[in-house]
Design a protein around this motif. Structure first.
Motif, PDB file in Angstrom:
ATOM      1  N   GLN A   1       2.622  11.565 -10.530  1.00 15.98           N
ATOM      2  CA  GLN A   1       2.185  12.970 -10.495  1.00 15.98           C
ATOM      3  C   GLN A   1       3.369  13.917 -10.643  1.00 15.98           C
ATOM      4  OE1 GLN A   1       0.108  13.435  -6.779  1.00 15.98           O
ATOM      5  NE2 GLN A   1      -1.574  12.104  -7.400  1.00 15.98           N
ATOM      6  N   MET A   2       4.472  13.585  -9.999  1.00  8.20           N
ATOM      7  CA  MET A   2       5.637  14.468 -10.017  1.00  8.20           C
ATOM      8  C   MET A   2       6.397  14.417 -11.338  1.00  8.20           C
ATOM      9  SD  MET A   2       7.089  13.638  -6.200  1.00  8.20           S
ATOM     10  CE  MET A   2       8.553  14.633  -6.310  1.00  8.20           C
ATOM     11  N   TYR A   3       6.575  13.226 -11.895  1.00  9.93           N
ATOM     12  CA  TYR A   3       7.463  13.037 -13.035  1.00  9.93           C
ATOM     13  C   TYR A   3       6.763  12.668 -14.336  1.00  9.93           C
ATOM     14  CZ  TYR A   3      10.949  12.809  -9.317  1.00  9.93           C
ATOM     15  OH  TYR A   3      11.728  13.075  -8.222  1.00  9.93           O
ATOM     16  N   GLY A   4       5.498  12.286 -14.273  1.00 10.48           N
ATOM     17  CA  GLY A   4       4.807  11.843 -15.476  1.00 10.48           C
ATOM     18  C   GLY A   4       5.465  10.606 -16.052  1.00 10.48           C
ATOM     19  N   ALA A   5       5.591  10.597 -17.380  1.00  8.34           N
ATOM     20  CA  ALA A   5       6.172   9.434 -18.050  1.00  8.34           C
ATOM     21  C   ALA A   5       7.649   9.246 -17.714  1.00  8.34           C
ATOM     22  CB  ALA A   5       6.005   9.570 -19.562  1.00  8.34           C
TER      23      ALA A   5
ATOM     24  N   ARG B   1       0.839  -1.207   0.000  1.00  6.79           N
ATOM     25  CA  ARG B   1       0.000   0.000   0.000  1.00  6.79           C
ATOM     26  C   ARG B   1       0.871   1.253   0.000  1.00  6.79           C
ATOM     27  NH1 ARG B   1      -2.740   2.972  -2.225  1.00  6.79           N
ATOM     28  NH2 ARG B   1      -3.929   4.515  -1.088  1.00  6.79           N
ATOM     29  N   LEU B   2       1.947   1.243   0.782  1.00  9.82           N
ATOM     30  CA  LEU B   2       2.882   2.374   0.758  1.00  9.82           C
ATOM     31  C   LEU B   2       3.498   2.525  -0.628  1.00  9.82           C
ATOM     32  CD1 LEU B   2       4.591   1.866   4.227  1.00  9.82           C
ATOM     33  CD2 LEU B   2       3.178   3.826   3.544  1.00  9.82           C
ATOM     34  N   GLY B   3       3.800   1.407  -1.269  1.00 11.47           N
ATOM     35  CA  GLY B   3       4.343   1.442  -2.625  1.00 11.47           C
ATOM     36  C   GLY B   3       3.381   2.057  -3.617  1.00 11.47           C
ATOM     37  N   GLU B   4       2.096   1.753  -3.474  1.00  9.04           N
ATOM     38  CA  GLU B   4       1.086   2.357  -4.359  1.00  9.04           C
ATOM     39  C   GLU B   4       1.075   3.873  -4.196  1.00  9.04           C
ATOM     40  OE1 GLU B   4      -2.632   0.476  -3.380  1.00  9.04           O
ATOM     41  OE2 GLU B   4      -1.908  -1.504  -3.967  1.00  9.04           O
ATOM     42  N   VAL B   5       1.092   4.336  -2.962  1.00  9.25           N
ATOM     43  CA  VAL B   5       1.117   5.785  -2.696  1.00  9.25           C
ATOM     44  C   VAL B   5       2.372   6.392  -3.300  1.00  9.25           C
ATOM     45  CG1 VAL B   5       1.260   7.548  -0.881  1.00  9.25           C
ATOM     46  CG2 VAL B   5      -0.308   5.606  -0.616  1.00  9.25           C
ATOM     47  N   PHE B   6       3.503   5.763  -3.076  1.00 13.78           N
ATOM     48  CA  PHE B   6       4.776   6.268  -3.581  1.00 13.78           C
ATOM     49  C   PHE B   6       4.763   6.363  -5.109  1.00 13.78           C
ATOM     50  CE2 PHE B   6       9.245   5.864  -4.830  1.00 13.78           C
ATOM     51  CZ  PHE B   6       9.830   6.825  -4.017  1.00 13.78           C
ATOM     52  N   ASP B   7       4.288   5.302  -5.757  1.00 13.51           N
ATOM     53  CA  ASP B   7       4.263   5.291  -7.221  1.00 13.51           C
ATOM     54  C   ASP B   7       3.272   6.303  -7.784  1.00 13.51           C
ATOM     55  OD1 ASP B   7       6.263   3.387  -7.292  1.00 13.51           O
ATOM     56  OD2 ASP B   7       4.898   1.702  -7.559  1.00 13.51           O
ATOM     57  N   GLU B   8       2.122   6.465  -7.134  1.00 11.77           N
ATOM     58  CA  GLU B   8       1.155   7.473  -7.576  1.00 11.77           C
ATOM     59  C   GLU B   8       1.759   8.868  -7.478  1.00 11.77           C
ATOM     60  OE1 GLU B   8      -2.301   6.760  -5.147  1.00 11.77           O
ATOM     61  OE2 GLU B   8      -2.639   4.790  -6.060  1.00 11.77           O
TER      62      GLU B   8
ATOM     63  N   LEU C   1      24.160  -3.668   3.648  1.00 12.62           N
ATOM     64  CA  LEU C   1      22.780  -3.482   3.180  1.00 12.62           C
ATOM     65  C   LEU C   1      22.700  -2.297   2.232  1.00 12.62           C
ATOM     66  CD1 LEU C   1      22.232  -4.365   6.533  1.00 12.62           C
ATOM     67  CD2 LEU C   1      20.176  -4.840   5.273  1.00 12.62           C
ATOM     68  N   GLY C   2      21.660  -2.294   1.432  1.00  9.03           N
ATOM     69  CA  GLY C   2      21.375  -1.174   0.563  1.00  9.03           C
ATOM     70  C   GLY C   2      20.154  -0.435   1.092  1.00  9.03           C
ATOM     71  N   SER C   3      20.050   0.817   0.712  1.00 13.12           N
ATOM     72  CA  SER C   3      18.928   1.634   1.161  1.00 13.12           C
ATOM     73  C   SER C   3      18.792   2.830   0.232  1.00 13.12           C
ATOM     74  CB  SER C   3      19.161   2.119   2.595  1.00 13.12           C
ATOM     75  OG  SER C   3      20.349   2.897   2.655  1.00 13.12           O
ATOM     76  N   VAL C   4      17.698   3.531   0.395  1.00 14.17           N
ATOM     77  CA  VAL C   4      17.494   4.776  -0.345  1.00 14.17           C
ATOM     78  C   VAL C   4      16.567   5.656   0.492  1.00 14.17           C
ATOM     79  CG1 VAL C   4      15.565   3.860  -1.737  1.00 14.17           C
ATOM     80  CG2 VAL C   4      16.886   5.800  -2.585  1.00 14.17           C
ATOM     81  N   LEU C   5      16.856   6.931   0.526  1.00 13.35           N
ATOM     82  CA  LEU C   5      16.031   7.891   1.251  1.00 13.35           C
ATOM     83  C   LEU C   5      14.856   8.296   0.370  1.00 13.35           C
ATOM     84  CD1 LEU C   5      15.455  10.012   3.471  1.00 13.35           C
ATOM     85  CD2 LEU C   5      17.117  11.491   2.348  1.00 13.35           C
ATOM     86  N   THR C   6      13.623   8.130   0.847  1.00 10.03           N
ATOM     87  CA  THR C   6      12.438   8.578   0.114  1.00 10.03           C
ATOM     88  C   THR C   6      11.658   9.550   0.992  1.00 10.03           C
ATOM     89  OG1 THR C   6      10.977   6.783   0.848  1.00 10.03           O
ATOM     90  CG2 THR C   6      12.306   6.364  -1.127  1.00 10.03           C
ATOM     91  N   THR C   7      11.229  10.659   0.395  1.00 11.71           N
ATOM     92  CA  THR C   7      10.547  11.710   1.159  1.00 11.71           C
ATOM     93  C   THR C   7       9.236  12.171   0.532  1.00 11.71           C
ATOM     94  OG1 THR C   7      11.827  13.418   0.026  1.00 11.71           O
ATOM     95  CG2 THR C   7      12.716  12.606   2.120  1.00 11.71           C
ATOM     96  N   ARG C   8       8.782  11.546  -0.514  1.00  5.09           N
ATOM     97  CA  ARG C   8       7.528  11.946  -1.169  1.00  5.09           C
ATOM     98  C   ARG C   8       6.328  11.915  -0.230  1.00  5.09           C
ATOM     99  NH1 ARG C   8       7.847   8.254  -6.604  1.00  5.09           N
ATOM    100  NH2 ARG C   8       9.866   9.066  -7.264  1.00  5.09           N
ATOM    101  N   TRP C   9       6.446  11.200   0.844  1.00  2.00           N
ATOM    102  CA  TRP C   9       5.338  10.916   1.748  1.00  2.00           C
ATOM    103  C   TRP C   9       4.676  12.164   2.295  1.00  2.00           C
ATOM    104  CZ3 TRP C   9       4.865   6.091   0.753  1.00  2.00           C
ATOM    105  CH2 TRP C   9       5.996   5.370   0.387  1.00  2.00           C
ATOM    106  N   LYS C  10       5.412  13.253   2.420  1.00  2.00           N
ATOM    107  CA  LYS C  10       4.848  14.473   2.996  1.00  2.00           C
ATOM    108  C   LYS C  10       3.611  14.923   2.225  1.00  2.00           C
ATOM    109  CE  LYS C  10       6.575  16.317   6.164  1.00  2.00           C
ATOM    110  NZ  LYS C  10       6.234  16.021   7.558  1.00  2.00           N
ATOM    111  N   ALA C  11       3.589  14.681   0.909  1.00  2.00           N
ATOM    112  CA  ALA C  11       2.461  15.129   0.082  1.00  2.00           C
ATOM    113  C   ALA C  11       1.161  14.399   0.424  1.00  2.00           C
ATOM    114  CB  ALA C  11       2.793  14.949  -1.399  1.00  2.00           C
TER     115      ALA C  11
END
Length: 191
Positions: free
Chosen positions: A72-76, A61-68, A129-139
């Motif tokens: 919206q931010m980047y389009g294609a 579900r978090l992935g769906e929000v992130f991808d949506e 380990l690998g990781s990545v910082l994601t911050t889109r969640w604020k929207a």
């Protein structure tokens, strides 16, 4: 620790979005979070709170929000999507709003949260380990908060996918410091 050891860590840290199915042990996560809590914070307030997410339905579900949000931010031209349900663990970095209840408090809150995030990322990398910082969640924080069981008094600053990388990553490629550094005023060459 010698600076050369730290430099090797910096030079090989990468944003990792694809992970092997190998699970991440709780003891490793505790070590990484302990490193995060060693970060400095405004007035030593230590406002960070961490939510470790392994439940597949929540990750999806978090992935769906992130991808949506990415669409919206980047389009294609949206970046490659992370298969969130397959990520071994997500770590949500949160805090109480009360720590940042004024404009200057909000700035101090970020200044307290993001050093902890960087410690977390570096500790994870040092342990393989690998990781990545994601911050889109604020929207869409109001939608994400209940997925994490957070009360309305809590803020979501970042969600970090974490796991063993699916492929070996080499050194990162970065511009030389002299290319991005200016003397006294923007545009004045460093050298």
């Amino acid at each position: 620790m010698e600076y050369a050891d730290l430099e090797r860590l910096f030079a090989t840290q990468r944003a990792v979005r694809l992970f092997a199915s190998r699970p991440v042990d709780d003891a490793v996560i505790e070590t990484i979070i302990a490193a995060a809590t060693r970060a400095p914070s405004a007035r030593n307030s230590q406002p960070w709170r961490f939510v470790v997410i392994r439940e597949r339905a929540t990750k999806e579900r978090l992935g769906e929000v992130f991808d949506e949000l990415g669409s919206q931010m980047y389009g294609a031209g949206a970046p490659e999507r992370t298969p969130w349900g397959d990520v071994p663990v997500l770590i949500a970095v949160t805090s109480e709003y009360a720590f940042g209840s004024t404009e200057s408090g909000l700035a101090a809150l970020g200044a307290s949260i993001y050093p902890a995030v960087q410690n977390l990322l570096l500790a994870a990398h040092s342990l393989g380990l690998g990781s990545v910082l994601t911050t889109r969640w604020k929207a869409r924080e109001a939608e994400v908060r209940p997925l994490l069981g957070l009360p309305e008094t809590m803020a979501v600053h970042a969600i970090i996918p974490l796991g063993y990388p699916a492929e070996r990553m080499g050194k990162n490629r970065r511009r030389a410091a002299s290319e991005v550094t200016y003397r006294e005023r923007f545009g004045a060459p460093w050298n």
